[in-house]
Design a protein around this motif. Structure first.
Motif, PDB file in Angstrom:
ATOM      1  N   LYS A   1      44.338  -1.240 -31.953  1.00  0.00           N
ATOM      2  CA  LYS A   1      42.547  -1.101 -32.416  1.00  0.00           C
ATOM      3  C   LYS A   1      42.860  -0.290 -33.808  1.00  0.00           C
ATOM      4  N   ASN A   2      43.028   0.720 -33.617  1.00  0.00           N
ATOM      5  CA  ASN A   2      43.078   2.101 -35.105  1.00  0.00           C
ATOM      6  C   ASN A   2      43.462   1.005 -36.023  1.00  0.00           C
TER       7      ASN A   2
ATOM      8  N   ASP B   1      39.138  -3.742 -38.753  1.00  0.00           N
ATOM      9  CA  ASP B   1      37.789  -3.452 -39.880  1.00  0.00           C
ATOM     10  C   ASP B   1      37.233  -4.355 -39.620  1.00  0.00           C
ATOM     11  N   LEU B   2      35.496  -4.194 -39.949  1.00  0.00           N
ATOM     12  CA  LEU B   2      34.872  -5.423 -39.390  1.00  0.00           C
ATOM     13  C   LEU B   2      34.910  -6.921 -40.235  1.00  0.00           C
TER      14      LEU B   2
ATOM     15  N   LEU C   1      37.773  -8.636 -37.874  1.00  0.00           N
ATOM     16  CA  LEU C   1      37.230  -8.345 -36.076  1.00  0.00           C
ATOM     17  C   LEU C   1      36.225  -9.879 -36.810  1.00  0.00           C
ATOM     18  N   ASP C   2      36.095 -10.554 -37.760  1.00  0.00           N
ATOM     19  CA  ASP C   2      34.908 -11.275 -37.537  1.00  0.00           C
ATOM     20  C   ASP C   2      35.807 -12.706 -37.699  1.00  0.00           C
TER      21      ASP C   2
ATOM     22  N   ASP D   1      29.483  -9.515 -27.094  1.00  0.00           N
ATOM     23  CA  ASP D   1      30.663  -7.669 -27.092  1.00  0.00           C
ATOM     24  C   ASP D   1      29.584  -6.959 -27.233  1.00  0.00           C
TER      25      ASP D   1
ATOM     26  N   TYR E   1      31.627  -6.024 -31.673  1.00  0.00           N
ATOM     27  CA  TYR E   1      30.924  -5.680 -32.388  1.00  0.00           C
ATOM     28  C   TYR E   1      30.463  -4.062 -32.748  1.00  0.00           C
TER      29      TYR E   1
ATOM     30  N   ARG F   1      32.120  -1.826 -31.554  1.00  0.00           N
ATOM     31  CA  ARG F   1      33.026  -0.181 -32.681  1.00  0.00           C
ATOM     32  C   ARG F   1      32.230  -0.248 -33.926  1.00  0.00           C
ATOM     33  N   PHE F   2      31.769  -0.627 -34.370  1.00  0.00           N
ATOM     34  CA  PHE F   2      31.337  -0.857 -35.852  1.00  0.00           C
ATOM     35  C   PHE F   2      29.708  -0.551 -35.830  1.00  0.00           C
ATOM     36  N   MET F   3      29.100  -0.930 -34.805  1.00  0.00           N
ATOM     37  CA  MET F   3      27.809  -1.027 -35.047  1.00  0.00           C
ATOM     38  C   MET F   3      26.468  -0.172 -33.932  1.00  0.00           C
TER      39      MET F   3
ATOM     40  N   LYS G   1      21.629  -8.204 -36.292  1.00  0.00           N
ATOM     41  CA  LYS G   1      22.968  -9.497 -36.954  1.00  0.00           C
ATOM     42  C   LYS G   1      22.872 -10.419 -36.149  1.00  0.00           C
TER      43      LYS G   1
END
Ligand code: FPP
Ligand code: MG
Length: 284
Positions: A169-170, A173-174, A177-178, A226, A233, A235-237, A245
């Protein structure tokens, strides 16, 4: 986890398509018999248990928009839903997500045990390809088999699931994920649109635009999913940013269908995918 007793806001056209689809699925699914009672019950339980049927509806609506044969399109539509249901059974198993509920009822392995659930998933995937084999037009059958197996395999759904498993998980990055979402969820949604176009014998630019529409739709579907699940997502926004988006992506999707006559059901489906859960969010 969230069950999927989600809003049914698609209109009578789609409700009618769901009825046709479910009747066809029921006919393709084997009936409980002698030594095969349990596995056949498990297959029927997992397929005939509701769900939004988004993927097969996309196949049917694309075919309709392009003037293809709706009866012929039911064949890949059923195959797609069988593949989707297999993936849900396996995804819920203890070795993957270990979820106890699916579509508001016990997950297949909670009801029938892990061994039968595993085998029911295998049998649904296999049945999907048998179903495609019932297409009378062998050229279309060959192309659909090739597209569906790619979308389901390691360069599609299975590959996306594996990428998700191996990435800590760490490390995520985005862009990663995409990439995971495009494979895990996007490929089957995009291929659902493509199958409708193949049945309708779409060529060149028309097929490319339908594919692009499906690609955008698959991406937006996962972002909204999500938001509903509170992960990915988010996790990032923020949920608001994620919905913005998704909205931009849906606008691009709809642009691909500009100029198509009879595109209203496809546009409605795009709006439905974006609006899932939005009402609840605006009240919270
Ligand atoms: C919910 O779809 C399902 C997803 C968002 C797809 C998740 C991806 C997998 C489960 C792939 C796993 C892969 C393997 C090989 C195990 P939905 O909201 O359309 O569900 P519904 O049919 O219940 O409406
Ligand atoms: Mg999962």
């Amino acid at each position: 986890m969230r069950d999927s007793t989600e809003p049914e806001s698609l209109d009578a056209y789609f409700q009618n398509q769901v009825s046709r689809l479910e009747k066809a699925l029921e006919d393709f699914l084997p009936r409980p018999s002698q030594n095969l009672t349990q596995i056949h019950e498990a297959m029927r339980y997992s397929v005939l248990s509701g769900g939004k049927r988004i993927r097969p509806l996309l196949c049917l609506a694309v075919c309709d928009m392009l003037g293809g044969d709706g009866k012929e399109a039911l064949i890949p539509a059923c195959a797609i839903e069988l593949i989707h249901c297999y993936s849900l059974i396996h995804d819920d198993l203890p070795c993957l997500d270990n979820d106890e509920y699916r579509r508001g009822q016990l997950a297949c392995h909670k009801k029938f045990g892990e061994a039968i659930a595993l085998l029911a998933g295998d049998a649904l995937l296999t049945l999907a390809f048998q179903v495609v084999g019932t297409l009378k037009n062998s050229g279309k059958a060959q192309r659909i088999l090739s597209e569906l197996s790619q979308a389901a395999g390691t360069f599609g759904m299975v590959g996306g699931q594996v990428m998700e498993l191996i990435l800590e998980k760490n490390e995520l990055d985005l862009p990663m994920l995409d990439a995971i979402h495009i494979q895990k969820t996007g490929q089957l949604i995009k291929t659902s649109c493509l199958c409708g176009a193949i049945v309708a014998e779409a060529k060149g630019d028309i097929e490319s635009r339908v594919l692009k529409f499906g690609e955008y739709l698959g991406f937006a579907f996962q972002i909204v999913d999500d938001i509903l699940d509170g992960n990915g997502y988010l996790r990032f926004m923020s949920a608001h940013e994620a919905r913005e988006k998704a909205s931009e992506i849906i606008t691009k999707a709809k642009r691909e269908l500009e100029g198509f006559k009879n595109n209203s059901h496809m546009l409605q489906m795009a709006d439905f995918i974006l609006s899932r859960g939005a009402e609840k969010e605006s009240h919270t």
